[in-house]
Design a protein around this motif. Structure first.
Motif, PDB file in Angstrom:
ATOM      1  N   SER A 163       1.046  -1.916  -0.014  1.00 28.69           N
ATOM      2  CA  SER A 163      -0.226  -0.252  -0.072  1.00 28.69           C
ATOM      3  C   SER A 163       1.143   0.944   0.243  1.00 28.69           C
ATOM      4  O   SER A 163       0.802   2.522  -0.284  1.00 28.69           O
ATOM      5  CB  SER A 163      -1.428   0.217   1.389  1.00 28.69           C
ATOM      6  N   SER A 166       1.636   2.703  -3.222  1.00 25.72           N
ATOM      7  CA  SER A 166       0.362   2.872  -4.452  1.00 25.72           C
ATOM      8  C   SER A 166       0.102   3.416  -5.274  1.00 25.72           C
ATOM      9  O   SER A 166      -0.085   2.703  -6.784  1.00 25.72           O
ATOM     10  CB  SER A 166      -0.814   3.221  -3.487  1.00 25.72           C
ATOM     11  N   ILE A 180      -5.919  -1.159  -0.517  1.00 28.14           N
ATOM     12  CA  ILE A 180      -5.008   0.228   0.237  1.00 28.14           C
ATOM     13  C   ILE A 180      -6.274   0.598   1.673  1.00 28.14           C
ATOM     14  O   ILE A 180      -7.570   0.640   1.285  1.00 28.14           O
ATOM     15  CB  ILE A 180      -5.617   1.323  -0.621  1.00 28.14           C
TER      16      ILE A 180
END
Length: 201
Positions: A163, A166, A180
């Motif tokens: 994440s 991302s 996320i």
């Protein structure tokens, strides 16, 4: 047909959020804004579907859903489109294939709530979607555990992007997906209909 399709510049990264939007609501707006920021997207297109093959009852009329979507999602980098109806595709894998042919020099990211990842293995050609398109998954209330333990998450665990990275998703070579966690909204189309806030007539 091409003149009525959304415009995209070569090299842009565009997120695709599909669904019946029956009706569109604040939850859709929320995850769209989070996706724009966290996945570093140039734009997001809402793909208002003619109908969900996994749902027995059809949605409200397309024009009504499009109008509502444009009313609730007023953002300069978000476009509401009926591209799925125009391409004549009903399943996501076929829609993505058609879109890539129309926009060969654009990078696309398929966006979904974690609730969809939990049952993603029920979608037609779901493995093909994962193998050809980066996928951005946004947390939804009460779905984190089911999503992370889903068949899709387990099957493509090797392709999961952390994440913290991302923002790189749209430039990743698929298979590549990212989950996320974001501040959540519990708005639901089903609840809005149940409370009488939206009718399909």
């Amino acid at each position: 047909m091409r003149c009525e399709l959304p415009y995209a510049r070569s090299g842009q990264v565009i997120g695709l959020l599909g669904g019946s939007f029956d009706p569109a609501h604040e939850g859709h707006v929320h995850i769209t804004k989070m996706a724009l920021k966290r996945f570093n997207l140039d734009r997001v297109w809402w793909l208002v579907s003619p109908g969900n093959p996994l749902k027995a009852q059809g949605p409200a009329e397309m024009g009504k859903r499009m109008a509502r979507a444009r009313q609730v999602m007023d953002h300069p980098r978000v476009e509401v489109t009926d591209i799925e109806a125009r391409t004549g595709t009903r399943y996501t894998a076929a829609t993505l294939q058609a879109i890539r042919k129309l926009y060969p020099d654009v990078h696309f990211v398929w966006l979904m709530g974690a609730d969809n990842l939990a049952q993603f293995h029920l979608w037609q050609d779901w493995r093909s979607i994962m193998e050809t398109t980066p996928v951005g998954v946004i947390a939804r209330p009460g779905t984190r555990g089911a999503a992370r333990n889903s068949m899709a998450a387990q099957s493509f665990a090797h392709a999961k992007l952390p994440s913290r990275a991302s923002r790189l998703l749209g430039r990743c070579e698929p298979p590549c997906w990212c989950f996320i966690n974001v501040p959540m909204s519990d708005a639901s189309s089903t609840e809005i209909r149940a409370q009488g806030g939206w009718t399909r007539d």
